[in-house]
Design a protein around this motif. Structure first.
Motif, mmCIF file in Angstrom:
data_model
loop_
_atom_site.group_PDB
_atom_site.id
_atom_site.type_symbol
_atom_site.label_atom_id
_atom_site.label_comp_id
_atom_site.label_asym_id
_atom_site.label_seq_id
_atom_site.Cartn_x
_atom_site.Cartn_y
_atom_site.Cartn_z
ATOM 1 N N GLN B 178 0.841 -1.209 0.000
ATOM 2 C CA GLN B 178 0.000 0.000 0.000
ATOM 3 C C GLN B 178 0.876 1.259 0.000
ATOM 4 O O GLN B 178 0.675 2.171 -0.810
ATOM 5 N N ASN B 179 1.851 1.253 0.914
ATOM 6 C CA ASN B 179 2.695 2.442 1.049
ATOM 7 C C ASN B 179 3.526 2.695 -0.206
ATOM 8 O O ASN B 179 3.695 3.833 -0.639
ATOM 9 N N LEU B 180 4.002 1.586 -0.803
ATOM 10 C CA LEU B 180 4.783 1.711 -2.033
ATOM 11 C C LEU B 180 3.948 2.362 -3.131
ATOM 12 O O LEU B 180 4.388 3.307 -3.800
ATOM 13 N N ILE B 181 2.738 1.892 -3.275
ATOM 14 C CA ILE B 181 1.881 2.425 -4.342
ATOM 15 C C ILE B 181 1.530 3.890 -4.069
ATOM 16 O O ILE B 181 1.648 4.755 -4.937
ATOM 17 N N LEU B 182 1.138 4.173 -2.810
ATOM 18 C CA LEU B 182 0.742 5.549 -2.491
ATOM 19 C C LEU B 182 1.914 6.526 -2.634
ATOM 20 O O LEU B 182 1.728 7.659 -3.084
ATOM 21 N N SER B 183 3.110 6.055 -2.271
ATOM 22 C CA SER B 183 4.252 6.969 -2.390
ATOM 23 C C SER B 183 4.548 7.265 -3.855
ATOM 24 O O SER B 183 5.056 8.327 -4.198
ATOM 25 N N GLN B 184 4.211 6.295 -4.744
ATOM 26 C CA GLN B 184 4.424 6.528 -6.179
ATOM 27 C C GLN B 184 3.389 7.477 -6.765
ATOM 28 O O GLN B 184 3.646 8.163 -7.754
ATOM 29 N N LEU B 185 2.205 7.505 -6.140
ATOM 30 C CA LEU B 185 1.137 8.359 -6.658
ATOM 31 C C LEU B 185 1.585 9.806 -6.774
ATOM 32 O O LEU B 185 1.172 10.529 -7.670
ATOM 33 N N ASP B 186 2.434 10.247 -5.840
ATOM 34 C CA ASP B 186 2.874 11.632 -5.835
ATOM 35 C C ASP B 186 3.697 11.990 -7.072
ATOM 36 O O ASP B 186 3.779 13.147 -7.443
ATOM 37 N N LYS B 187 4.323 10.970 -7.659
ATOM 38 C CA LYS B 187 5.155 11.242 -8.834
ATOM 39 C C LYS B 187 4.273 11.123 -10.071
ATOM 40 O O LYS B 187 4.116 10.052 -10.640
ATOM 41 N N LYS B 188 3.728 12.227 -10.460
ATOM 42 C CA LYS B 188 2.584 12.284 -11.366
ATOM 43 C C LYS B 188 2.656 11.366 -12.594
ATOM 44 O O LYS B 188 1.651 10.898 -13.074
ATOM 45 N N ASP B 189 3.863 11.108 -13.120
ATOM 46 C CA ASP B 189 3.952 10.386 -14.384
ATOM 47 C C ASP B 189 4.307 8.905 -14.184
ATOM 48 O O ASP B 189 4.775 8.242 -15.095
ATOM 49 N N VAL B 190 4.068 8.378 -12.999
ATOM 50 C CA VAL B 190 4.474 6.996 -12.709
ATOM 51 C C VAL B 190 3.690 5.981 -13.561
ATOM 52 O O VAL B 190 2.522 6.183 -13.874
ATOM 53 N N GLN B 191 4.388 4.940 -13.965
ATOM 54 C CA GLN B 191 3.739 3.822 -14.653
ATOM 55 C C GLN B 191 3.529 2.714 -13.625
ATOM 56 O O GLN B 191 4.440 1.977 -13.314
ATOM 57 N N PHE B 192 2.325 2.616 -13.112
ATOM 58 C CA PHE B 192 2.114 1.667 -12.020
ATOM 59 C C PHE B 192 2.472 0.241 -12.426
ATOM 60 O O PHE B 192 2.884 -0.567 -11.612
ATOM 61 N N ALA B 193 2.319 -0.058 -13.715
ATOM 62 C CA ALA B 193 2.567 -1.421 -14.183
ATOM 63 C C ALA B 193 4.009 -1.852 -13.926
ATOM 64 O O ALA B 193 4.296 -3.046 -13.788
ATOM 65 N N ASP B 194 4.917 -0.882 -13.840
ATOM 66 C CA ASP B 194 6.335 -1.220 -13.646
ATOM 67 C C ASP B 194 6.680 -1.540 -12.200
ATOM 68 O O ASP B 194 7.786 -1.977 -11.904
#
Lengths: 427, 427
Positions: B178-194
């Motif tokens: 959960q924390n990993l995903i949420l912390s990535q959310l802040d980086k607007k252009d993240v590719q969640f699939a990676d």
């Protein structure tokens, strides 16, 4: 649970409100005298601090090495950083520069009453003049600060290192020996005869320095200083005559500034090598025990030490924490309002939106707290009571238009009024 | 010559006067909302900071070992210290506790525009409530600060981590993921699939989390959020319904507080694990380049982490230095008077005592500088000019009684008046 580091403090709203009120009087007084605030970094290069205070001070420093191996230290005082700032940023500006600071400092020392490992200093540096009127204004400013704050029962004591220096220099006493003797002067009960120093320095110390150090006169009786020095120095009187004349002019001007309640005491020598002329200290006469000094200052030659040329300067530093303790022990702390004036409570959830409209409007003029815990009226009133909030404003379903119920928590009286009248009611 | 340490600043009187003026507006606004100031030590035990921010933060700390081998660090931010103070000193007091701070923090980082190794934060912590009205008041307070300071052209953006958490928990996604995903959310252009994470977490992220993160609505159009969530979640909508209802109430109340100019953007997730519900950020839309965030805040669970039980709280922190840069770039810095108003000059040495009497009296009302360099009138006037002092008061041998000559330095006009009229003349 985590604890704060030993020797430090957590300051809570009531204490902070009192501290900010006193700080604000100090700032305003400094600014009335034409001083402008400067702010230096919390840490400095270690060598700046040791250049001023000697290597021994490192035993009492929070020094550390940063991630690029720079030797740094939390500042233990503010004169050296302020004069460094002067040399770096202001040395080419017209003189004088009148600088003040209000900042925290750090010393690794045994903690005791009024002494903390993180503590606050307020002070001024007047850079570019050590003329009698400059020295007099600096001392007068220190006295004005205490006058404006309302501290009573303090002692202002003035000494002069320049006269000692003139004697030493006449007899070719080496500077190290001079500094050793002067640093001992501060320890009131010192036996100069025991000092380990060259024989000629010892003779001078016992026959001349010690008798001078015993001179103590009120400002009103300052004329006696000249005759006492003549008695001690006899034919050598002329070697200090120019220093004495400046000192006498300084004392005359100081009286002109209205700082009449002070004492001249040549034992006040300040244990620091860079003081050159007039020195002064202020003591609280009650409440602080042995650690009763709240200010130290004088004329000094720090600018040269910092590489900024032979520029005279004078200044002082208040120990802000001790000043607060002295005020507290005298019951002289300013009445400061840490609690909001009004607590706005919606009688029911339905009235929350209306309460928000009202509180938003009132906050333009008054400090207000809004009920944020969803408490019913009874519990909200008991909270206001514990928190010493003076008034509770109740937003009731039964009220009409802009009417609210205002309850005075001291008297218990309540009345229905237009909420726009609340600022006047509680003011 | 000694230099200040890299990445730090020396602040001079003009800049300090502007900073203090803005600080004073912030303080007054915090106090109008019922907050009281607290002050914590400049350094804390290292473990307090790593407990909140993880061990990785030590790369960016000024950490050190004191003379008793305590592991300490200069504070990198003020939430953890403030909540520690709450837990140590205030946890048994009635709730809420409304605390504000205005202090310096330290990070060992590459220096760049608006980012210094010593920097200032102003902020609040509301401890004891995360009800919608508490959250709304905190956001409204941040907006009121900018309103009162006069910053224009900023963006206030609100997100919600609670809704993401509800989805994650429903699908039993481990907290680390959960924390990993949420912390990535802040980086607007993240590719969640990676992202490197368990397969089920990845599926949920792509099919649900990412579409929710794309939701962006103005406060006025907030009703659309519900229908967009229904479209994304379909039959699962009920798992977030309670979170959504609180969020909607918060948004309604926020509108009631008058903070209408804001946007809801679920991409705002704040990269820190302890945020639980509403989160918000404020950006300056001009003058700061890429480093344009001036405030971050939200609802968080720090009290529990500090050993103070399951007490909700919300708060925010302003980056004070960036706020000052934003104001400067908008030409919105407050007009603050760093220079004294009046420069008092004795025309001859004989008049020095009289000048001292006059300046001592005037300083009860006006900021004055006295000539302390023994300059003659011409040089003194030129100093006043350089220093931008508005008026020069000349104490002349030719003047009678309480008369002085007052010279307006802008117009060059001068007139003879009673010195007691000077405060009104120059006010």
């Amino acid at each position: 649970m985590f604890k704060r580091p030993r020797g430090t403090r957590d300051l809570l709203p009531k204490e902070m409100a009192a501290r900010r009120a006193v700080e604000s009087v100090l700032r305003e007084t400094f600014e009335r005298y034409g001083y402008g605030e400067v702010q230096t970094p919390t840490f400095e290069h270690l060598e700046l601090i040791t250049a001023k205070s000697g290597d021994e001070i490192t035993d009492h420093l929070y020094d550390f090495v940063d991630k690029s191996n720079r030797k740094l230290t939390l500042r233990p005082e503010l004169s050296a950083p302020t004069i460094r700032l002067y040399v770096n940023e202001l040395r080419n500006r017209p003189k004088p520069r009148k600088l003040y600071y209000f900042e925290n400092c750090f010393r690794y020392e045994r903690t005791q009453k009024g002494r903390y490992r993180e503590f606050w200093q307020a002070g001024v540096e007047l850079v570019g003049s050590a003329r009698p009127e400059a020295e007099a204004e600096v001392v007068a400013l220190a006295a004005a600060c205490l006058e404006n704050i309302g501290l009573k029962n303090y002692g202002l004591t003035i000494g002069n290192r320049g006269i000692f220096r003139a004697v030493f220099n006449h007899y070719n006493i080496a500077e190290d020996a001079q500094n050793l003797i002067l640093s001992q002067l501060d320890k009131k009960d010192v036996q100069f005869a025991d000092l380990d120093m060259p024989k000629d320095a010892k003779n001078i110390t016992v026959s001349i320095i010690k008798p001078i150090a015993m001179i103590k006169e009120s400002l009103a009786n300052r004329k006696n200083i000249r005759s006492r020095l003549q008695t001690i120095l006899k034919d050598d009187f002329k070697i200090i005559e120019s220093e004495l004349r400046d000192f006498e002019e300084f004392l005359d001007l100081l009286e002109g500034f209205g700082a009449t309640d002070c004492e001249i005491d040549f034992l006040i020598a300040r244990g620091l090598d860079y003081y050159t002329g007039m020195v002064f200290e202020i003591f609280a006469k009650e409440g602080l025990g042995a650690q009763n000094q709240i200010l130290g200052g004088g004329t000094f030659s720090l600018v040269k030490l910092m590489g900024g040329g032979d520029v005279p300067s004078c200044g002082f530093g208040f120990g802000f924490d001790r000043l607060m303790l002295a005020l507290e022990s005298q019951g002289a702390l300013p009445a400061s309002a840490a609690a909001p004036r009004v607590f706005v409570v919606p009688e029911t959830r339905k009235m929350l939106n209306r309460a928000i409209e009202i509180v938003s409007d009132l906050r333009k003029e008054v400090s207000c707290e809004l009920e944020l815990m969803g408490r019913k009226l009874g519990k909200a009133l008991s909270y206001a009571n514990t928190e010493e909030i003076a008034y509770v404003l109740i937003v009731s379903e039964d009220s009409e238009g802009d009417e609210v119920i205002l309850k005075d928590m001291r008297s218990g009286a309540q009345k229905t009024i237009d909420y726009r009248e609340v600022p006047d009611e509680v003011g």
